[in-house]
Scaffold this motif. Structure first.
Motif, PDB file in Angstrom:
ATOM      1  N   PHE A 154      36.061   2.377  21.790  1.00  0.00           N
ATOM      2  CA  PHE A 154      37.085   1.371  21.542  1.00  0.00           C
ATOM      3  C   PHE A 154      36.747   0.091  22.294  1.00  0.00           C
ATOM      4  O   PHE A 154      35.874   0.077  23.172  1.00  0.00           O
ATOM      5  N   ILE A 155      37.431  -0.979  21.956  1.00  0.00           N
ATOM      6  CA  ILE A 155      37.203  -2.268  22.620  1.00  0.00           C
ATOM      7  C   ILE A 155      38.401  -2.621  23.483  1.00  0.00           C
ATOM      8  O   ILE A 155      39.555  -2.575  23.033  1.00  0.00           O
ATOM      9  N   LYS A 156      38.118  -2.955  24.723  1.00  0.00           N
ATOM     10  CA  LYS A 156      39.144  -3.387  25.677  1.00  0.00           C
ATOM     11  C   LYS A 156      38.715  -4.740  26.210  1.00  0.00           C
ATOM     12  O   LYS A 156      37.696  -4.851  26.892  1.00  0.00           O
ATOM     13  N   GLY A 157      39.479  -5.774  25.857  1.00  0.00           N
ATOM     14  CA  GLY A 157      39.071  -7.126  26.245  1.00  0.00           C
ATOM     15  C   GLY A 157      37.796  -7.517  25.507  1.00  0.00           C
ATOM     16  O   GLY A 157      37.738  -7.508  24.274  1.00  0.00           O
ATOM     17  N   SER A 158      36.733  -7.801  26.251  1.00  0.00           N
ATOM     18  CA  SER A 158      35.446  -8.168  25.649  1.00  0.00           C
ATOM     19  C   SER A 158      34.408  -7.070  25.864  1.00  0.00           C
ATOM     20  O   SER A 158      33.209  -7.339  25.838  1.00  0.00           O
ATOM     21  N   THR A 159      34.884  -5.840  26.071  1.00  0.00           N
ATOM     22  CA  THR A 159      33.965  -4.741  26.408  1.00  0.00           C
ATOM     23  C   THR A 159      34.132  -3.566  25.460  1.00  0.00           C
ATOM     24  O   THR A 159      35.255  -3.121  25.187  1.00  0.00           O
ATOM     25  N   LEU A 160      32.995  -3.084  24.960  1.00  0.00           N
ATOM     26  CA  LEU A 160      32.964  -1.854  24.178  1.00  0.00           C
ATOM     27  C   LEU A 160      33.004  -0.675  25.146  1.00  0.00           C
ATOM     28  O   LEU A 160      32.121  -0.529  25.992  1.00  0.00           O
ATOM     29  N   CYS A 161      34.025   0.163  25.052  1.00  0.00           N
ATOM     30  CA  CYS A 161      34.192   1.302  25.960  1.00  0.00           C
ATOM     31  C   CYS A 161      33.789   2.590  25.243  1.00  0.00           C
ATOM     32  O   CYS A 161      34.329   2.903  24.176  1.00  0.00           O
ATOM     33  N   ILE A 162      32.860   3.309  25.848  1.00  0.00           N
ATOM     34  CA  ILE A 162      32.324   4.533  25.258  1.00  0.00           C
ATOM     35  C   ILE A 162      32.776   5.719  26.112  1.00  0.00           C
ATOM     36  O   ILE A 162      32.333   5.860  27.259  1.00  0.00           O
ATOM     37  N   PRO A 163      33.683   6.559  25.619  1.00  0.00           N
ATOM     38  CA  PRO A 163      34.125   7.720  26.416  1.00  0.00           C
ATOM     39  C   PRO A 163      32.948   8.633  26.745  1.00  0.00           C
ATOM     40  O   PRO A 163      32.148   8.971  25.866  1.00  0.00           O
ATOM     41  N   THR A 164      32.854   9.008  28.014  1.00  0.00           N
ATOM     42  CA  THR A 164      31.733   9.822  28.466  1.00  0.00           C
ATOM     43  C   THR A 164      32.187  10.874  29.470  1.00  0.00           C
ATOM     44  O   THR A 164      33.260  10.768  30.068  1.00  0.00           O
ATOM     45  N   ILE A 165      31.313  11.858  29.669  1.00  0.00           N
ATOM     46  CA  ILE A 165      31.486  12.796  30.783  1.00  0.00           C
ATOM     47  C   ILE A 165      30.719  12.234  31.979  1.00  0.00           C
ATOM     48  O   ILE A 165      29.954  11.270  31.857  1.00  0.00           O
ATOM     49  N   PHE A 166      30.896  12.844  33.156  1.00  0.00           N
ATOM     50  CA  PHE A 166      30.259  12.353  34.377  1.00  0.00           C
ATOM     51  C   PHE A 166      29.817  13.554  35.206  1.00  0.00           C
ATOM     52  O   PHE A 166      30.629  14.440  35.499  1.00  0.00           O
ATOM     53  N   CYS A 167      28.542  13.596  35.535  1.00  0.00           N
ATOM     54  CA  CYS A 167      28.021  14.702  36.332  1.00  0.00           C
ATOM     55  C   CYS A 167      27.030  14.184  37.363  1.00  0.00           C
ATOM     56  O   CYS A 167      26.578  13.033  37.297  1.00  0.00           O
ATOM     57  N   SER A 168      26.680  15.027  38.318  1.00  0.00           N
ATOM     58  CA  SER A 168      25.737  14.643  39.359  1.00  0.00           C
ATOM     59  C   SER A 168      24.297  14.835  38.877  1.00  0.00           C
ATOM     60  O   SER A 168      24.046  15.430  37.824  1.00  0.00           O
ATOM     61  N   TYR A 169      23.365  14.351  39.654  1.00  0.00           N
ATOM     62  CA  TYR A 169      21.936  14.474  39.346  1.00  0.00           C
ATOM     63  C   TYR A 169      21.531  15.935  39.179  1.00  0.00           C
ATOM     64  O   TYR A 169      20.681  16.275  38.362  1.00  0.00           O
ATOM     65  N   SER A 170      22.175  16.805  39.951  1.00  0.00           N
ATOM     66  CA  SER A 170      21.823  18.226  39.897  1.00  0.00           C
ATOM     67  C   SER A 170      22.738  19.023  38.971  1.00  0.00           C
ATOM     68  O   SER A 170      22.693  20.245  38.946  1.00  0.00           O
ATOM     69  N   GLY A 171      23.603  18.324  38.212  1.00  0.00           N
ATOM     70  CA  GLY A 171      24.377  18.994  37.167  1.00  0.00           C
ATOM     71  C   GLY A 171      25.786  19.409  37.529  1.00  0.00           C
ATOM     72  O   GLY A 171      26.500  19.950  36.677  1.00  0.00           O
ATOM     73  N   GLU A 172      26.220  19.186  38.776  1.00  0.00           N
ATOM     74  CA  GLU A 172      27.601  19.551  39.122  1.00  0.00           C
ATOM     75  C   GLU A 172      28.582  18.632  38.380  1.00  0.00           C
ATOM     76  O   GLU A 172      28.337  17.435  38.236  1.00  0.00           O
ATOM     77  N   VAL A 173      29.686  19.206  37.968  1.00  0.00           N
ATOM     78  CA  VAL A 173      30.702  18.448  37.239  1.00  0.00           C
ATOM     79  C   VAL A 173      31.502  17.596  38.220  1.00  0.00           C
ATOM     80  O   VAL A 173      32.072  18.113  39.190  1.00  0.00           O
ATOM     81  N   LEU A 174      31.548  16.287  37.980  1.00  0.00           N
ATOM     82  CA  LEU A 174      32.260  15.379  38.878  1.00  0.00           C
ATOM     83  C   LEU A 174      33.430  14.672  38.198  1.00  0.00           C
ATOM     84  O   LEU A 174      33.971  13.722  38.740  1.00  0.00           O
ATOM     85  N   ASP A 175      33.807  15.160  37.021  1.00  0.00           N
ATOM     86  CA  ASP A 175      34.843  14.448  36.268  1.00  0.00           C
ATOM     87  C   ASP A 175      35.905  15.412  35.742  1.00  0.00           C
ATOM     88  O   ASP A 175      35.874  16.612  36.006  1.00  0.00           O
ATOM     89  N   LYS A 176      36.854  14.846  34.985  1.00  0.00           N
ATOM     90  CA  LYS A 176      37.942  15.631  34.418  1.00  0.00           C
ATOM     91  C   LYS A 176      37.732  15.942  32.938  1.00  0.00           C
ATOM     92  O   LYS A 176      38.393  16.815  32.391  1.00  0.00           O
ATOM     93  N   LYS A 177      36.825  15.217  32.281  1.00  0.00           N
ATOM     94  CA  LYS A 177      36.614  15.431  30.847  1.00  0.00           C
ATOM     95  C   LYS A 177      35.752  16.660  30.555  1.00  0.00           C
ATOM     96  O   LYS A 177      36.061  17.434  29.647  1.00  0.00           O
ATOM     97  N   THR A 178      34.678  16.854  31.326  1.00  0.00           N
ATOM     98  CA  THR A 178      33.770  17.970  31.044  1.00  0.00           C
ATOM     99  C   THR A 178      34.491  19.313  31.067  1.00  0.00           C
ATOM    100  O   THR A 178      34.386  20.088  30.108  1.00  0.00           O
ATOM    101  N   PRO A 179      35.229  19.630  32.128  1.00  0.00           N
ATOM    102  CA  PRO A 179      35.933  20.930  32.111  1.00  0.00           C
ATOM    103  C   PRO A 179      37.004  21.008  31.031  1.00  0.00           C
ATOM    104  O   PRO A 179      37.297  22.100  30.532  1.00  0.00           O
ATOM    105  N   LEU A 180      37.589  19.871  30.663  1.00  0.00           N
ATOM    106  CA  LEU A 180      38.580  19.882  29.575  1.00  0.00           C
ATOM    107  C   LEU A 180      37.904  20.278  28.264  1.00  0.00           C
ATOM    108  O   LEU A 180      38.424  21.121  27.513  1.00  0.00           O
ATOM    109  N   LEU A 181      36.752  19.695  27.985  1.00  0.00           N
ATOM    110  CA  LEU A 181      36.017  20.048  26.767  1.00  0.00           C
ATOM    111  C   LEU A 181      35.602  21.518  26.792  1.00  0.00           C
ATOM    112  O   LEU A 181      35.656  22.213  25.765  1.00  0.00           O
TER     113      LEU A 181
END
Length: 700
Positions: free
Chosen positions: A139-166
């Motif tokens: 979606f677009i917010k202001g002048s920025t295209l926002c791409i929903p993403t997951i977030f994890c560490s370099y070694s693969g640990e889950v650091l966000d709320k979306k990954t476990p939800l999925l």
């Protein structure tokens, strides 16, 4: 704002979203079909798709005025995060072209060192990854295209709320389809669906700016009860004031443009309190949408010289704000699995999913309580405005009777449609619903869904729905294991339903959850009562809970421990900030105000005494004595809070520290507040250093 906003809703809706309609127009047919399959059936993304989608997404965004893109993710802070990169790419002739690659769409590399990790990462370990979630629209917010993403560490640990939800949604899908297959239904996907009603306060921005406690903590740390609160019960569903109506209209327009189906708006119970409710959608999208809703509530308020408060309890003595999380399960064919049908007693598929949900709530009630635990919500739960911390299920008379019939084997009379007769010939007649509503229940069945009412206004709905999806999936998995092995499905199903109803009936309660009698009855039933956040979080890493989430690949035991640490630390930090803010206001604003007013009273007393012995000075004497006594108590309470707060540094673990803040610091803060609020009631208004409740809550 255009006057024809209602005429243009169909054009406005989703106009800033790279949705299916936009994809269909801009993507080659085979690319669109492939992406749609990924979105609808959770299939892996084909390699050649990302590059084509990225180019189409960029062209669409540029046409709508976007200059940057960001991977929009949800770290463990509870709010969203974004790092903006422009589309520009320099050329040899000193110009730029606008580019966006498939690689940039799929993966980003934000710094992961400054986000909460609960000990999963050392501070110097900075690399993290964001990865595109194609099941949630950009979606677009202001002048920025926002791409929903997951977030994890370099070694693969889950650091966000979306990954476990999925992951939890996949677990629910897997085991719900196993059960449905036994009923002869071969559906491609089952997803949980959510409608998250959002409560909030609106106040004058000028008032907000004069209250440092609101700015720094989200709630008022001081404030005497106003002469009028919510006693008259005139605000609930009352006429929406013009200024608020204008705010709501603009908020709707913003949300509609982002594809958020804002449906209902009304005044809530407390003065200056309101509610917005969207139409149901799948849980992943609903979670993204609710984060955007909270952000735009505050953005739009600013444009109207208002401040939107999302704290669970911004004002003492009036209702706080929650979030009603309406939960159901639906198939890709459009069937709601929690719809009773005309005769619930005979609807075995419905009864199985109903019993699975009830059993999940009973079996994992501690985890449900944990999922809504935070410092703000502790002020709200059980305060005669929200459900108590005891988790129970409301079903209503008809479904309770149906389950009783299953337990005892005795038939129940099928419910008949009852017609409401109002005694006025000109008024229409209508069918009465099968059950009344129970607004005191934390988990209430409301026709074709469960309303989970314990969530706090300010929290992400991700955590509670990770829990709901996982616990229901867990019970459905057990049910499927039993029924798949059965020689006779029908008799095995009847036996399973009877066993589930009998073993889990203690969690069903249709009465008044606010009553003291229920607290005693719940204890007799063995239902846990985790009153505070530290008490609840101590159960987070129990063997039962770790096994649950590990079994369904939601969290590893290490990730569970890290989240417990994050939540405990967040609680302690919240109370610490509140205590420091309270001390600052008490010492630098309230104390000088009280001293100035006391001097005026004493000066008046001295002047009257100088006029002669015949003048009555009893009123001034009494007031001066009262001010001096209260101020002395106030200073003592400040000193006590400072000492209590300093001792928190001696705590040697996150749990011990949270317990200390709960058991020692909060009572010390309450002492300061009680005295300060008493002083507010007798200090002249012109001397009080910040707006009072009556100033804030009753603006025009």
């Amino acid at each position: 704002m255009p006057n024809n906003v209602t005429e243009n809703v169909s054009e406005i809706f989703g106009s800033k979203v790279f949705n299916s309609g936009v994809m269909r127009k801009r993507l080659p047919k085979h690319i669109y079909a492939s992406l749609l399959k990924t979105m609808k059936e959770d299939l892996p993304l084909e390699e050649n798709v990302a590059e084509v989608v990225a180019n189409a997404m960029k062209d669409w965004a540029l046409e709508l005025g976007a200059t940057h893109y960001t991977h929009w993710f949800q770290p463990m802070t509870g709010v969203t995060a974004e790092k903006h990169d422009s589309f520009i790419s320099p050329t040899d002739d000193g110009k730029v072209i606008m580019e966006f690659s498939g690689k940039e769409l799929i993966k980003g590399e934000p710094d992961a060192s400054s986000f909460p990790s609960g000990g999963l990462r050392a501070t110097f370990e900075a690399r993290g990854y964001t990865a595109w979630d194609p099941t949630s629209y950009a979606f677009i917010k202001g002048s920025t295209l926002c791409i929903p993403t997951i977030f994890c560490s370099y070694s693969g640990e889950v650091l966000d709320k979306k990954t476990p939800l999925l992951r939890s949604m996949e677990a629910l899908d897997t085991h719900a389809r196993r059960v449905l297959k036994l009923f002869g239904k071969d559906v491609k996907k089952v997803t949980s669906t959510i409608g998250a009603e959002q409560e909030y306060f609106l106040i004058e921005r000028d008032m907000y700016k004069k209250r440092k406690d609101l700015i720094l903590t989200g709630r008022t740390l001081f404030g005497a009860k106003p002469p009028k609160g919510q006693e008259m019960e005139t605000h609930y569903f009352g006429r929406i004031r013009g200024r608020v109506a204008n705010y709501m209209a603009e908020l709707d327009r913003e949300l509609w443009s982002l594809g958020i189906a804002s449906k209902t708006r009304h005044n809530e119970v407390a003065p200056a309190q309101h509610e917005m409710a969207p139409i149901f959608t799948n849980t992943n999208v609903a979670t993204d949408n609710n984060q955007l809703t909270m952000e735009f509530m505050q953005r739009v308020a600013y444009r109207h010289d208002l401040a939107c408060l999302l704290h669970e309890k911004p004002f003492e003595g009036v209702n706080g704000s929650g979030k009603h999380n309406n939960f159901s399960m639906s198939t890709d064919t459009g069937e709601n699995l929690l719809t009773p049908g005309d005769n619930p007693v005979e609807n075995k598929q419905f009864l199985l999913f109903l019993c699975a949900t009830i059993e999940a709530v009973y079996k994992y009630s501690e985890m449900l309580r944990i999922s809504v635990a935070n410092a703000g919500n502790d002020h709200r739960l059980g305060a005669n405005e929200a459900p108590p911390a005891i988790v129970s299920v409301f079903l209503g008379e008809q479904l309770t009777a149906a389950l009783k019939s299953i337990e005892t084997g005795k038939p129940v009379t099928a419910a008949k449609d009852l017609v409401m007769e109002l005694g006025v010939k000109s008024l229409p007649k209508f069918i009465i619903d099968a059950t009344d509503r129970n607004r005191t229940s934390p988990f209430a069945f409301t026709g074709n869904k469960f309303e989970y009412r314990m969530l706090g206004s300010n929290q992400s709905i991700s955590g509670p729905n990770i829990t709901l999806n996982t616990i229901v999936a867990d019970v459905l998995s057990d049910y499927a294991d039993i029924l798949e092995k059965a020689d006779n499905f029908d008799s095995a199903l009847d036996a399973l339903l009877q066993k589930s109803v009998t073993e889990n009936k203690n969690v069903v309660f249709n009465g008044n959850n606010y009553s003291e009698e229920w607290v005693e009855e719940a204890a007799r039933r063995g239902l846990p009562n985790l009153k505070t956040t530290p008490e609840a979080l101590s159960e987070f890493t129990s063997e039962k809970n770790i096994g649950l989430f590990d079994r369904h690949n939601i969290f590893t035991p290490t990730e569970m421990e890290s989240r417990q640490t994050i939540l405990l630390e967040e609680y302690s930090k919240t109370i610490n900030i509140e205590a420091l803010t309270m001390l600052s206001l008490a010492k630098r604003e309230i104390s000088p105000a009280v001293l100035t007013y006391t001097k005026e009273v004493i000066d008046t007393l001295s002047a009257k005494k100088a006029c002669g012995a015949t003048i009555d000075v009893s009123a001034e004497t009494t007031l001066a004595e009262r001010l001096s006594t209260l101020f002395g108590e106030f200073i003592k309470s400040i000193d006590n809070l400072e000492k209590t707060l300093a001792a928190a540094e001696e705590c040697d673990s996150a749990q011990t520290e949270a317990n200390y803040f709960c058991e020692k610091v909060i009572p010390a803060m309450n002492e300061v507040r009680v005295t300060a609020d008493s002083l507010e009631e007798i200090v002249a208004e012109k001397y009080w250093p910040f707006p009072t409740y009556e100033d804030i809550l009753f603006y025009v």
